[in-house]
Scaffold this active site. Structure first.
Site, PDB file in Angstrom:
ATOM      1  N   PHE A   1       0.825  -1.213   0.000  1.00 14.69           N
ATOM      2  CA  PHE A   1       0.000   0.000   0.000  1.00 14.69           C
ATOM      3  C   PHE A   1       0.865   1.273   0.000  1.00 14.69           C
ATOM      4  O   PHE A   1       0.833   2.077  -0.953  1.00 14.69           O
ATOM      5  CB  PHE A   1      -0.921  -0.083   1.221  1.00 14.69           C
ATOM      6  CG  PHE A   1      -1.565   1.193   1.652  1.00 14.69           C
ATOM      7  CD1 PHE A   1      -2.258   1.994   0.746  1.00 14.69           C
ATOM      8  CD2 PHE A   1      -1.510   1.592   2.986  1.00 14.69           C
ATOM      9  CE1 PHE A   1      -2.866   3.176   1.171  1.00 14.69           C
ATOM     10  CE2 PHE A   1      -2.122   2.756   3.409  1.00 14.69           C
ATOM     11  CZ  PHE A   1      -2.791   3.556   2.499  1.00 14.69           C
TER      12      PHE A   1
ATOM     13  N   ASN B   1       8.448  -9.475  -2.163  1.00 10.89           N
ATOM     14  CA  ASN B   1       8.240 -10.914  -2.405  1.00 10.89           C
ATOM     15  C   ASN B   1       6.745 -11.275  -2.426  1.00 10.89           C
ATOM     16  O   ASN B   1       6.393 -12.440  -2.394  1.00 10.89           O
ATOM     17  CB  ASN B   1       8.956 -11.756  -1.336  1.00 10.89           C
ATOM     18  CG  ASN B   1       8.344 -11.572   0.046  1.00 10.89           C
ATOM     19  OD1 ASN B   1       7.524 -10.672   0.240  1.00 10.89           O
ATOM     20  ND2 ASN B   1       8.730 -12.393   0.991  1.00 10.89           N
TER      21      ASN B   1
ATOM     22  N   THR C   1       2.482  -9.849   1.314  1.00 14.12           N
ATOM     23  CA  THR C   1       1.175  -9.204   1.538  1.00 14.12           C
ATOM     24  C   THR C   1       0.866  -8.157   0.470  1.00 14.12           C
ATOM     25  O   THR C   1      -0.184  -7.535   0.517  1.00 14.12           O
ATOM     26  CB  THR C   1       1.145  -8.513   2.928  1.00 14.12           C
ATOM     27  OG1 THR C   1       2.217  -7.557   2.984  1.00 14.12           O
ATOM     28  CG2 THR C   1       1.302  -9.500   4.052  1.00 14.12           C
TER      29      THR C   1
ATOM     30  N   ASP D   1      13.076 -11.838  -1.529  1.00 13.40           N
ATOM     31  CA  ASP D   1      12.762 -11.795  -0.100  1.00 13.40           C
ATOM     32  C   ASP D   1      13.899 -11.043   0.591  1.00 13.40           C
ATOM     33  O   ASP D   1      15.045 -11.513   0.586  1.00 13.40           O
ATOM     34  CB  ASP D   1      12.655 -13.237   0.429  1.00 13.40           C
ATOM     35  CG  ASP D   1      12.262 -13.274   1.895  1.00 13.40           C
ATOM     36  OD1 ASP D   1      12.469 -12.276   2.619  1.00 13.40           O
ATOM     37  OD2 ASP D   1      11.737 -14.317   2.326  1.00 13.40           O
TER      38      ASP D   1
ATOM     39  N   LEU E   1      10.299  -0.526   3.891  1.00 14.48           N
ATOM     40  CA  LEU E   1       8.881  -0.638   4.243  1.00 14.48           C
ATOM     41  C   LEU E   1       8.439  -2.098   4.353  1.00 14.48           C
ATOM     42  O   LEU E   1       7.328  -2.368   4.814  1.00 14.48           O
ATOM     43  CB  LEU E   1       8.011   0.031   3.169  1.00 14.48           C
ATOM     44  CG  LEU E   1       8.306   1.484   2.780  1.00 14.48           C
ATOM     45  CD1 LEU E   1       7.274   1.974   1.768  1.00 14.48           C
ATOM     46  CD2 LEU E   1       8.290   2.392   3.994  1.00 14.48           C
TER      47      LEU E   1
ATOM     48  N   SER F   1       7.247  -5.313   5.373  1.00 17.82           N
ATOM     49  CA  SER F   1       6.762  -5.994   6.589  1.00 17.82           C
ATOM     50  C   SER F   1       5.246  -6.040   6.499  1.00 17.82           C
ATOM     51  O   SER F   1       4.628  -5.057   6.073  1.00 17.82           O
ATOM     52  CB  SER F   1       7.138  -5.196   7.850  1.00 17.82           C
ATOM     53  OG  SER F   1       6.359  -5.618   8.964  1.00 17.82           O
TER      54      SER F   1
ATOM     55  N   TYR G   1       5.039  -8.130  15.936  1.00 16.02           N
ATOM     56  CA  TYR G   1       5.097  -6.851  15.218  1.00 16.02           C
ATOM     57  C   TYR G   1       5.724  -5.776  16.102  1.00 16.02           C
ATOM     58  O   TYR G   1       6.742  -5.176  15.749  1.00 16.02           O
ATOM     59  CB  TYR G   1       3.678  -6.463  14.813  1.00 16.02           C
ATOM     60  CG  TYR G   1       3.582  -5.254  13.904  1.00 16.02           C
ATOM     61  CD1 TYR G   1       4.104  -5.280  12.614  1.00 16.02           C
ATOM     62  CD2 TYR G   1       2.935  -4.095  14.329  1.00 16.02           C
ATOM     63  CE1 TYR G   1       3.994  -4.181  11.771  1.00 16.02           C
ATOM     64  CE2 TYR G   1       2.815  -2.999  13.488  1.00 16.02           C
ATOM     65  CZ  TYR G   1       3.340  -3.042  12.205  1.00 16.02           C
ATOM     66  OH  TYR G   1       3.220  -1.960  11.377  1.00 16.02           O
TER      67      TYR G   1
ATOM     68  N   THR H   1      -2.816   4.647   8.650  1.00 17.88           N
ATOM     69  CA  THR H   1      -2.903   5.351   7.369  1.00 17.88           C
ATOM     70  C   THR H   1      -3.856   4.583   6.468  1.00 17.88           C
ATOM     71  O   THR H   1      -3.938   3.353   6.552  1.00 17.88           O
ATOM     72  CB  THR H   1      -1.502   5.452   6.751  1.00 17.88           C
ATOM     73  OG1 THR H   1      -0.666   6.156   7.674  1.00 17.88           O
ATOM     74  CG2 THR H   1      -1.515   6.203   5.437  1.00 17.88           C
TER      75      THR H   1
HETATM   76  P1  NAD Z   1       1.616  -3.699   3.033  1.00 18.16           P
HETATM   77  O1  NAD Z   1       1.410  -5.060   3.603  1.00 18.16           O
HETATM   78  O2  NAD Z   1       0.615  -3.190   2.068  1.00 18.16           O
HETATM   79  O3  NAD Z   1       3.053  -3.611   2.340  1.00 18.16           O
HETATM   80  C1  NAD Z   1       4.168  -4.295   2.834  1.00 18.16           C
HETATM   81  C2  NAD Z   1       4.912  -4.878   1.645  1.00 18.16           C
HETATM   82  O4  NAD Z   1       6.100  -5.552   2.108  1.00 18.16           O
HETATM   83  C3  NAD Z   1       4.099  -5.935   0.884  1.00 18.16           C
HETATM   84  O5  NAD Z   1       4.082  -5.640  -0.490  1.00 18.16           O
HETATM   85  C4  NAD Z   1       4.822  -7.237   1.170  1.00 18.16           C
HETATM   86  O6  NAD Z   1       4.679  -8.200   0.154  1.00 18.16           O
HETATM   87  C5  NAD Z   1       6.239  -6.758   1.361  1.00 18.16           C
HETATM   88  N1  NAD Z   1       7.065  -7.675   2.142  1.00 18.16           N
HETATM   89  C6  NAD Z   1       6.807  -8.192   3.368  1.00 18.16           C
HETATM   90  N2  NAD Z   1       7.812  -9.000   3.754  1.00 18.16           N
HETATM   91  C7  NAD Z   1       8.726  -8.997   2.741  1.00 18.16           C
HETATM   92  C8  NAD Z   1       9.976  -9.629   2.532  1.00 18.16           C
HETATM   93  N3  NAD Z   1      10.492 -10.456   3.443  1.00 18.16           N
HETATM   94  N4  NAD Z   1      10.641  -9.396   1.385  1.00 18.16           N
HETATM   95  C9  NAD Z   1      10.147  -8.552   0.446  1.00 18.16           C
HETATM   96  N5  NAD Z   1       8.948  -7.909   0.578  1.00 18.16           N
HETATM   97  C10 NAD Z   1       8.255  -8.144   1.724  1.00 18.16           C
HETATM   98  O7  NAD Z   1       1.778  -2.706   4.263  1.00 18.16           O
HETATM   99  P2  NAD Z   1       1.794  -1.110   4.265  1.00 18.16           P
HETATM  100  O8  NAD Z   1       0.561  -0.648   4.902  1.00 18.16           O
HETATM  101  O9  NAD Z   1       2.185  -0.600   2.947  1.00 18.16           O
HETATM  102  O10 NAD Z   1       2.983  -0.851   5.307  1.00 18.16           O
HETATM  103  C11 NAD Z   1       4.317  -0.577   4.871  1.00 18.16           C
HETATM  104  C12 NAD Z   1       5.200  -0.372   6.089  1.00 18.16           C
HETATM  105  O11 NAD Z   1       4.690   0.696   6.889  1.00 18.16           O
HETATM  106  C13 NAD Z   1       5.295  -1.593   6.988  1.00 18.16           C
HETATM  107  O12 NAD Z   1       6.624  -1.709   7.444  1.00 18.16           O
HETATM  108  C14 NAD Z   1       4.383  -1.262   8.134  1.00 18.16           C
HETATM  109  O13 NAD Z   1       4.790  -1.891   9.332  1.00 18.16           O
HETATM  110  C15 NAD Z   1       4.523   0.250   8.224  1.00 18.16           C
HETATM  111  N6  NAD Z   1       3.331   0.872   8.837  1.00 18.16           N
HETATM  112  C16 NAD Z   1       2.161   0.970   8.130  1.00 18.16           C
HETATM  113  C17 NAD Z   1       1.042   1.548   8.733  1.00 18.16           C
HETATM  114  C18 NAD Z   1      -0.266   1.713   8.000  1.00 18.16           C
HETATM  115  O14 NAD Z   1      -1.208   2.272   8.561  1.00 18.16           O
HETATM  116  N7  NAD Z   1      -0.384   1.278   6.761  1.00 18.16           N
HETATM  117  C19 NAD Z   1       1.126   1.987  10.069  1.00 18.16           C
HETATM  118  C20 NAD Z   1       2.324   1.841  10.748  1.00 18.16           C
HETATM  119  C21 NAD Z   1       3.438   1.302  10.123  1.00 18.16           C
END
Ligand code: NAD
Length: 317
Positions: A12, A33, A36, A59, A80, A82, A152, A182
């Protein structure tokens, strides 16, 4: 041409941040990878920016490399990658812990190799169940290290400590932001994040599920405001943690009512028990972000929900 690298580019926030830099004329290297994230997000960027978006499916918790693509002028690495939602990090607890520890260290080594600055996406969850509100960067947190959310919360806390230690040992200037809830289009459609769930349920006229009595509060930031904050933080060269989000606090019950109003849905509200360790209050203190970054999140919840509705892909429903 300057370039940046984003781990988690198919997620996202990663897709929106990639697009921001691509529009600004950067070359963007994305690594993901698809744990998610979605292939559609990568395809969208590859299709729209065929010259300057370069993607590699890897990965980041394994040894990874981008040697073959000949990176030049790498300014920033955004780590990012995770899982981000409760549902998905509980489905992938070990992968989550690895992405924020081993994966982060791999990214730090990569950034150091290219003399780039790394920005780590930490989270409001490092504050745990807060003892006071709003949450300030100086709060140390009230966190359960042995429970269903620990994978987490604790791995993000480890990630923060790793950045501190790298900077101290290597005189680098990597940094981190603590992101609060967000929302926007391109979120994983079935990840149970509250705005996503409410919108999906409302648009299908299904019952809207509230966990607990709905008096718990959250503050929601529209994705465009968050991206602006991430960009400013990267440019700032700050090393200290900074909260990013929106400080307008809303009760979950009121959020449900707002979604009903925006969608014109006939859904009913249904109450379910509150899950373990679910924080009752979440609101960022944005004083530092305002002072140091001139960060000014100004998209209201009503406007953000309308924007999200207008771009939400009907296939996500
Ligand atoms: P998301 O799940 O949409 O995106 C995370 C991306 O990381 C995914 O595309 C997933 O496939 C990739 N990923 C996970 N593990 C991986 C690995 N081992 N190797 C390669 N790719 C990998 O999540 P998001 O909402 O976009 O969040 C992005 C970051 O922001 C995360 O670290 C999350 O903890 C942090 N965050 C997000 C929010 C929020 O409200 N969205 C709030 C606090 C923190």
């Amino acid at each position: 041409m300057n370039s940046i690298l984003i781990t988690g580019s198919a997620g996202f926030i990663g897709t929106h941040l990639s697009e921001h830099y691509l529009k600004a004329g950067y070359r963007v290297y994305g690594v993901d990878n698809y744990l998610t994230g979605s292939i559609q997000n990568t395809d969208y960027l590859l299709h729209k920016y065929p010259k300057n978006f370069v993607f590699s499916e890897q990965d980041i918790s394994d040894k990874w490399t981008l040697d073959s693509v000949g990176i030049q002028n790498l300014k920033y690495v955004f780590h990012l990658a995770s899982p981000a939602s409760v549902k998905l990090y509980q489905k992938f607890p070990i992968e989550t812990m690895q992405a924020n520890s081993i994966g982060l260290e791999n990214s730090l080594q990569f950034a150091d190799h290219y003399r780039a600055r790394l920005v780590f996406s930490s989270t409001s969850e490092i504050y745990g169940s807060p003892l006071s509100s709003p949450q300030k960067e100086s709060d140390w947190g009230h966190v359960n290290s042995f429970g269903p959310r620990s994978c987490y919360d604790e791995s993000k806390r480890f990630g923060e400590a790793l950045i501190f230690s790298y900077n101290q040992k290597n005189q680098t200037s990597h940094g981190l932001v603590r992101i609060f809830n967000t929302y926007g289009d391109r979120m994983h459609p079935n990840d149970d994040r509250v705005i996503n769930s409410f919108l999906q349920q409302a648009l299908k006229n299904e019952d809207m599920t509230i966990y607990g009595d709905g008096q718990q509060t959250r503050s929601f930031c529209y994705i465009d405001d968050l991206v602006a904050g991430l960009v400013r933080y990267a440019e700032s060269n700050l090393k200290q943690p900074i909260n990013l989000g929106n400080d307008h606090e809303v009760r979950i019950l009121d959020l449900a009512k707002l979604v009903l109003e925006v969608t014109g849905s006939k859904s009913k509200i249904r109450f379910e028990p509150l899950p373990q360790d679910d924080p009752l209050q979440r609101r960022p203190d944005l004083t530092l972000a305002r002072q140091l970054l001139e960060y000014n999140p100004n998209i209201t919840l009503m406007d953000g929900l309308k924007k999200m509705m207008s771009v939400i892909d009907s296939t996500q429903l």
